[in-house]
Enzyme design. Structure first.
Site, short mmCIF file in Angstrom:
data_model
loop_
_atom_site.label_atom_id
_atom_site.label_comp_id
_atom_site.label_asym_id
_atom_site.label_seq_id
_atom_site.Cartn_x
_atom_site.Cartn_y
_atom_site.Cartn_z
N ASN A 192 -5.62 -7.18 -14.18
CA ASN A 192 -5.12 -8.66 -12.90
C ASN A 192 -5.13 -8.57 -12.35
O ASN A 192 -4.47 -9.22 -11.24
CB ASN A 192 -3.75 -7.01 -12.49
CG ASN A 192 -3.84 -6.38 -11.79
OD1 ASN A 192 -5.21 -6.41 -11.55
ND2 ASN A 192 -2.99 -4.71 -12.28
N HIS B 108 5.76 -4.06 -5.07
CA HIS B 108 4.16 -4.46 -4.82
C HIS B 108 4.59 -4.87 -6.44
O HIS B 108 4.87 -4.05 -7.44
CB HIS B 108 4.00 -3.33 -4.82
CG HIS B 108 2.42 -3.01 -5.36
ND1 HIS B 108 1.45 -2.17 -5.48
CD2 HIS B 108 1.13 -3.44 -5.88
CE1 HIS B 108 0.28 -2.05 -6.07
NE2 HIS B 108 0.41 -3.19 -6.41
N ARG C 285 -4.18 -3.12 0.02
CA ARG C 285 -3.76 -2.32 0.04
C ARG C 285 -2.62 -2.11 1.67
O ARG C 285 -3.62 -2.82 2.61
CB ARG C 285 -4.77 -0.92 -0.24
CG ARG C 285 -4.20 -0.71 -1.64
CD ARG C 285 -3.18 -0.67 -2.74
NE ARG C 285 -3.43 0.18 -4.12
CZ ARG C 285 -3.85 -0.49 -4.78
NH1 ARG C 285 -3.65 -1.92 -4.56
NH2 ARG C 285 -4.09 -0.05 -6.07
N GLN D 244 4.98 3.80 -1.41
CA GLN D 244 5.43 3.16 -2.16
C GLN D 244 6.40 4.20 -2.99
O GLN D 244 5.74 5.07 -3.12
CB GLN D 244 4.48 2.46 -3.12
CG GLN D 244 4.34 0.87 -1.75
CD GLN D 244 3.18 0.36 -3.09
OE1 GLN D 244 2.53 -1.11 -2.95
NE2 GLN D 244 2.72 0.49 -4.73
P1 NAI Z 1 -13.49 -4.76 -7.37
O1 NAI Z 1 -14.30 -3.99 -7.04
O2 NAI Z 1 -14.07 -6.57 -8.38
O3 NAI Z 1 -14.66 -6.49 -5.66
C1 NAI Z 1 -14.16 -5.15 -4.55
C2 NAI Z 1 -14.67 -6.02 -3.68
O4 NAI Z 1 -14.97 -5.19 -1.97
C3 NAI Z 1 -16.24 -5.32 -3.82
O5 NAI Z 1 -16.87 -6.98 -3.61
C4 NAI Z 1 -16.50 -4.72 -2.26
O6 NAI Z 1 -18.58 -4.21 -2.49
C5 NAI Z 1 -15.82 -5.18 -1.54
N1 NAI Z 1 -15.50 -4.51 -0.13
C6 NAI Z 1 -15.46 -2.53 -0.10
N2 NAI Z 1 -15.09 -2.34 0.38
C7 NAI Z 1 -15.34 -3.65 1.35
C8 NAI Z 1 -15.40 -3.83 3.25
N3 NAI Z 1 -15.97 -1.76 3.71
N4 NAI Z 1 -15.27 -4.28 3.41
C9 NAI Z 1 -15.12 -5.44 2.85
N5 NAI Z 1 -15.94 -5.86 1.30
C10 NAI Z 1 -15.17 -4.35 1.22
O7 NAI Z 1 -12.27 -5.24 -6.77
P2 NAI Z 1 -10.96 -5.56 -6.97
O8 NAI Z 1 -10.32 -5.81 -8.85
O9 NAI Z 1 -11.10 -7.58 -6.76
O10 NAI Z 1 -9.97 -5.25 -7.13
C11 NAI Z 1 -9.57 -4.86 -5.43
C12 NAI Z 1 -8.59 -4.68 -4.43
O11 NAI Z 1 -7.13 -5.21 -4.90
C13 NAI Z 1 -8.14 -3.19 -5.56
O12 NAI Z 1 -8.78 -1.75 -5.13
C14 NAI Z 1 -7.14 -3.00 -5.21
O13 NAI Z 1 -6.57 -2.19 -4.20
C15 NAI Z 1 -6.08 -4.58 -5.25
N6 NAI Z 1 -5.19 -4.75 -6.16
C16 NAI Z 1 -3.96 -5.48 -5.73
C17 NAI Z 1 -3.24 -5.43 -7.00
C18 NAI Z 1 -1.71 -5.42 -6.56
O14 NAI Z 1 -0.62 -5.89 -7.35
N7 NAI Z 1 -1.41 -5.95 -5.47
C19 NAI Z 1 -3.64 -5.34 -8.58
C20 NAI Z 1 -5.34 -5.57 -8.38
C21 NAI Z 1 -5.67 -5.47 -7.23
#
Ligand code: NAI
Length: 374
Positions: free
Chosen positions: A130, A322, A269, A298
């Protein structure tokens, strides 16, 4: 073998719209598939049949919830981030049969991942399912804050017409500095989508640097110090997972380093941003706007301060429930992905490595914090 699925109730909407797959009514489309394999899917009453292999429920809070009752002997748990079943260490310790947690979507922070590592429970999510849905929502949220859209629309519904009251706090995105905390799948797609807006600069903060060609393709610059990063941005978007290193990351102290009147969008989040500090910053005008779809608990309580927080001009709130990552397009992808993970598990087939967050006794991703691999 018992599979426990905690999903949200879709009610009439789910009955009328079968593509609302993430609901208790439509059960991620797993029902038809399991029946075709000769299994039986039942609702939450185990007494009704001995052949039940999957329990589906939305009831997830407290000791009498279906979640807590059925987790004790479930082997597979399916949850979604939209209606998170919070799998704490305490519950993991009671879940003696649990081997696999499947997140139908992206973001598995509702599961105590460190406890899953300790108990050799695997945690998989449907990576990428997503990310475009969320990136589009982020761009929309940035625009609606910067352009002061919500108060303008509310004014029209009220029957009023006072252009100056809206225009006094409406700006162009062109020429602004936009930065993302986290430049993974979503953060990077946000930058790609912002490129044609001719922003002054696109910045990112992430301990994992982008490959040079990827950074060049979206003309982004990495800033290594978080305070330095936020102090340069007009707009900040949060796109990193929730883990020990990001819980409360955007707090009162960090907000002081934001440019006065910056806009903040958080679809990652809720708990990454300190609830009260954000509300206070909005009230004081330190933030001009806060938008997003994620909440620290939530469903969000009715009196959650983010529902009604406003800037001094009475606007700046772009909060929604959400749903950014659960468009009908996204639901088709994450339902299929969850089914594939379950099918692999049932057939002893290897899982797609990019979906594995926690493997047997260790993290398999570097996205959930910088840590030594166990
Ligand atoms: P991803 O794993 O592709 O990318 C996450 C990035 O965040 C990575 O590059 C990682 O190195 C970086 N990261 C981790 N800790 C960090 C920190 N302390 N400071 C800076 N960067 C940091 O994940 P993706 O697919 O981009 O998703 C990210 C988040 O988005 C998910 O874990 C989820 O919490 C949220 N999400 C929300 C949705 C919604 O419906 N609102 C749906 C999908 C994801």
């Amino acid at each position: 073998m018992k599979v426990l699925a905690i999903l949200y109730d879709g009610g009439k909407a789910a009955e009328e719209e079968p593509r609302l797959l993430g609901t208790t009514e439509n059960k991620l489309g797993i029902k038809d598939w399991l029946e075709s394999l000769g299994h039986e899917l039942v609702a939450v009453h185990p007494a009704s049949t001995q052949r039940a292999i999957i329990q589906v429920s939305s009831s997830k809070e407290g000791p009498d919830s279906d979640f807590q009752k059925h987790i004790v002997d479930a082997e597979v748990l399916i949850t979604t981030p939209f209606h998170p079943g919070y799998l704490t260490r305490e519950l993991i310790e009671k879940a003696k049969n649990l081997k696999l947690c499947i997140t139908a979507g992206v973001g598995s922070d509702h599961i105590d991942l460190n406890a899953a590592v300790d108990h050799r429970i695997q945690v998989l999510e449907v990576s990428g399912s997503n990310v475009v849905s969320v990136a589009e929502h982020v761009v929309m949220s940035i625009l609606l804050l910067v352009r002061n859209f919500v108060p303008a629309h509310e004014m029209i519904e009220r029957g009023d017409w006072e252009v100056a009251r809206i225009a006094r706090n409406a700006f162009d995105l062109e020429g602004k500095v936009v930065g993302t905390i986290g430049a993974g799948r979503i953060g990077y797609r946000v930058l790609q989508r912002l490129l044609p807006f001719d922003c002054k600069e696109l910045l990112y903060y992430d301990y994992a640097p982008l490959p040079p060609a990827a950074a060049e393709a979206v003309k982004t610059r990495r800033v290594e110090d978080l305070k330095d990063f936020v102090s340069q941005c007009d707009v900040i978007t949060v796109n990193c997972p929730l883990h020990e290193g990001t819980r409360g990351l955007v707090n009162a102290d960090l907000l002081k380093h934001f440019k006065k009147g910056a806009w903040l969008v958080n679809t990652a989040r809720g708990a990454i941003c300190d609830k009260d500090a954000v509300a206070e910053a909005l009230k004081s005008g330190q933030l001009s706007g806060y938008a997003g779809d994620v909440w620290d608990v939530q469903p969000a309580p009715k009196d959650h301060v983010w529902r009604t927080a406003k800037n001094p001009l009475g606007g700046g709130n772009g909060m929604v429930p959400h749903y950014s990552g659960t468009t009908l397009d996204a639901q088709a992808r994450y339902a299929n992905g969850a089914k594939q993970i379950l099918e692999n598990y049932l057939n002893g087939k290897a899982q797609d490595p990019q979906n594995i967050i926690v493997g047997l006794g260790r993290y398999e991703t570097t996205a959930y914090g910088q840590r030594d691999k166990k």
